[in-house]
Write an enzyme that holds these catalytic residues in place. Structure first.
Site, PDB file in Angstrom:
ATOM      1  N   GLN A 182      -7.969  15.129   2.140  1.00 36.40           N
ATOM      2  CA  GLN A 182      -6.682  14.653   2.657  1.00 36.40           C
ATOM      3  C   GLN A 182      -5.508  15.299   1.917  1.00 36.40           C
ATOM      4  OE1 GLN A 182      -6.447  10.362   2.483  1.00 36.40           O
ATOM      5  NE2 GLN A 182      -4.439  10.246   3.455  1.00 36.40           N
TER       6      GLN A 182
ATOM      7  N   HIS B 149       0.837  -1.206   0.000  1.00 38.10           N
ATOM      8  CA  HIS B 149       0.000   0.000   0.000  1.00 38.10           C
ATOM      9  C   HIS B 149       0.870   1.253   0.000  1.00 38.10           C
ATOM     10  CE1 HIS B 149      -3.246   2.782   0.963  1.00 38.10           C
ATOM     11  NE2 HIS B 149      -2.604   3.155   2.067  1.00 38.10           N
TER      12      HIS B 149
END
Ligand code: MN
Length: 427
Positions: free
Chosen positions: A247, A140
């Site tokens: 974000q 990830h």
């Protein structure tokens, strides 16, 4: 016989495909229309065993004076510690065995203590003290680093040395089935000069496991590998909903804030650490060798299969968009907890740790839409002519997870959430 023995059978019939055989016995908090008090139960097949009812009849007892299971959360039980957790699980396993008449042949008690899951309303099973989210899947972190930084050198220099995390919000952790309202926030497109305020356009999920801390640690004290392990009560499925556009604008220099604070969903059943014992595996080899306080003497990962299903309002059945495994995690839950306490940070009963998004080496093993659609550049084909880059209003996202045993599986149920439109501002 040990409660994990594959030969165990219950007098309650359990389908081999069920998540809840006698080898699992996960804890949850529920109520029923007939009895609207929240209480603790364990799942067995398609039933819930009401532990408050058993405790009231002294079928299960504790040294402490107060009621342990007639409670709106697992915290009272968890605070009793790992020895009590093991004894209780052994007792429940014994009561449910096919060859034990205590509960099996007591029709009146069975009626009182066994509730069909279809009639039980499951609630958030924990009073959550704190929520910390990690970033511990190398695949990830590599995908994200490749997208936003440097394809040839995607990991930041600290990543291989430290389990990266941030302190999230306990106040917005919700149980599976709770609708997720599309958040609003500050957005700034790279081409725009100034930010605007409005509904998130890049709403995402993150496939994670939640680690439930069942024991406190003392402020100022570090934890050993063994101490950390013994503080872990169990695991849950966790969806760390994320507003990617919010974000991207806010995360420098202190990390995520509002983009992760509007909702985190967990599954209602907490699978105990003990039930996962048979599925322990070594994690990936860690190179460079971590600093001594983070080194592990034992295997702390689990062979736990995970799947993500997405269903849009137009689809008649969901499409599986990701299949991966918890075993891929670079930093284990034990290492995360050891690191969390390493400065002297006190942990509490009811703390929840998010593993971080779980992605695997294959493209089909990516645990977020950000990765699956490669930052929105490659729309994901669903069934029919449906495509998605990020989540739209009405979309339902469901995560399931299970460990496959020989002829049975230790499963987690599911964590589901449906996206509701953003609130419109009125005066
Ligand atoms: Mn996360």
């Amino acid at each position: 016989m040990h409660p994990n023995d594959p030969r165990l059978r219950s007098f309650i019939e359990v389908d081999p495909a069920s998540d809840f055989p006698i080898q699992n016995l996960p804890y949850g908090v529920f109520l029923t229309p007939h009895q609207p008090d929240l209480r603790v139960g364990v799942a067995i097949g398609d039933q819930v065993l009401d532990l408050a009812a058993l405790e009231a009849r002294d079928m299960i007892s504790f040294e402490s004076a107060c009621e342990v299971f007639a409670q709106p959360s697992l915290n009272t039980f968890m605070a009793l510690g790992p020895k009590v957790w093991a004894l209780t699980r052994a007792r429940l396993s014994e009561l449910l065995r096919h060859d034990n008449p205590e509960l099996r042949d007591n029709a009146e008690l069975r009626t009182r203590a066994l509730v069909p899951q279809a009639l039980a309303q499951l609630h958030l099973p924990l009073r959550i003290s704190g929520f910390t989210d990690f970033y511990s899947s190398k695949e990830h972190a590599t995908n994200i680093g490749s997208m936003f930084r440097d394809r040839t050198n995607p990991l930041l220099p600290n990543w291989l040395h430290i389990p990266i995390g941030y302190n999230g919000r306990a106040s917005t952790v919700v149980v599976s089935g709770t609708p997720i309202r599309r958040p609003r926030g500050q957005l700034k497109l790279p081409t725009a000069e100034l930010p605007t305020f409005g509904p998130c356009n890049r709403l995402d999920f993150e496939l994670e496991m939640g680690v439930v801390i069942g024991q406190a640690s003392t402020i100022g004290e570090m934890l050993s590998e063994r101490q950390a392990e013994e503080m872990i009560f169990g695991f849950t499925l966790l969806n760390d909903w994320s507003a990617r556009d919010i974000q991207q604008w806010e995360y420098v220099p202190l990390g995520p804030f509002q983009s992760k604070a509007f909702g985190t969903s967990i599954s209602p059943w907490i699978v105990t650490r003990e039930a996962l014992e048979p599925f322990r595996v070594h994690g990936p080899k860690q190179h460079p060798t971590p600093l001594p306080y983070l080194q592990q003497a034992q295997s702390n990962n689990y062979d736990l299969q995970l799947a993500v299903d997405l269903r849009t309002p137009k689809m008649s059945k969901p499409a599986t968009i990701c299949r991966t495994n918890f075993k891929y995690m670079y930093w284990s839950s034990v290492q995360q907890l050891v690191h969390h306490a390493s400065s002297g940070c006190a942990m509490n009963v009811g703390d929840l740790l998010g593993s971080g998004t779980i992605s695997g080496p294959d493209k089909s093993e990516r645990g977020s839409l950000l990765e699956l659609s490669w930052n929105g550049m490659v729309p994901l084909a669903l069934t029919g002519d449906e495509h998605r880059t990020f989540l739209e209003d009405g979309d339902s996202l469901s995560i399931t997870g299970w460990c496959q045993g020989d002829g049975y599986r230790v499963g987690f149920g599911e964590v589901e959430g449906t996206i509701f439109p953003a609130v419109t501002l009125t005066d």
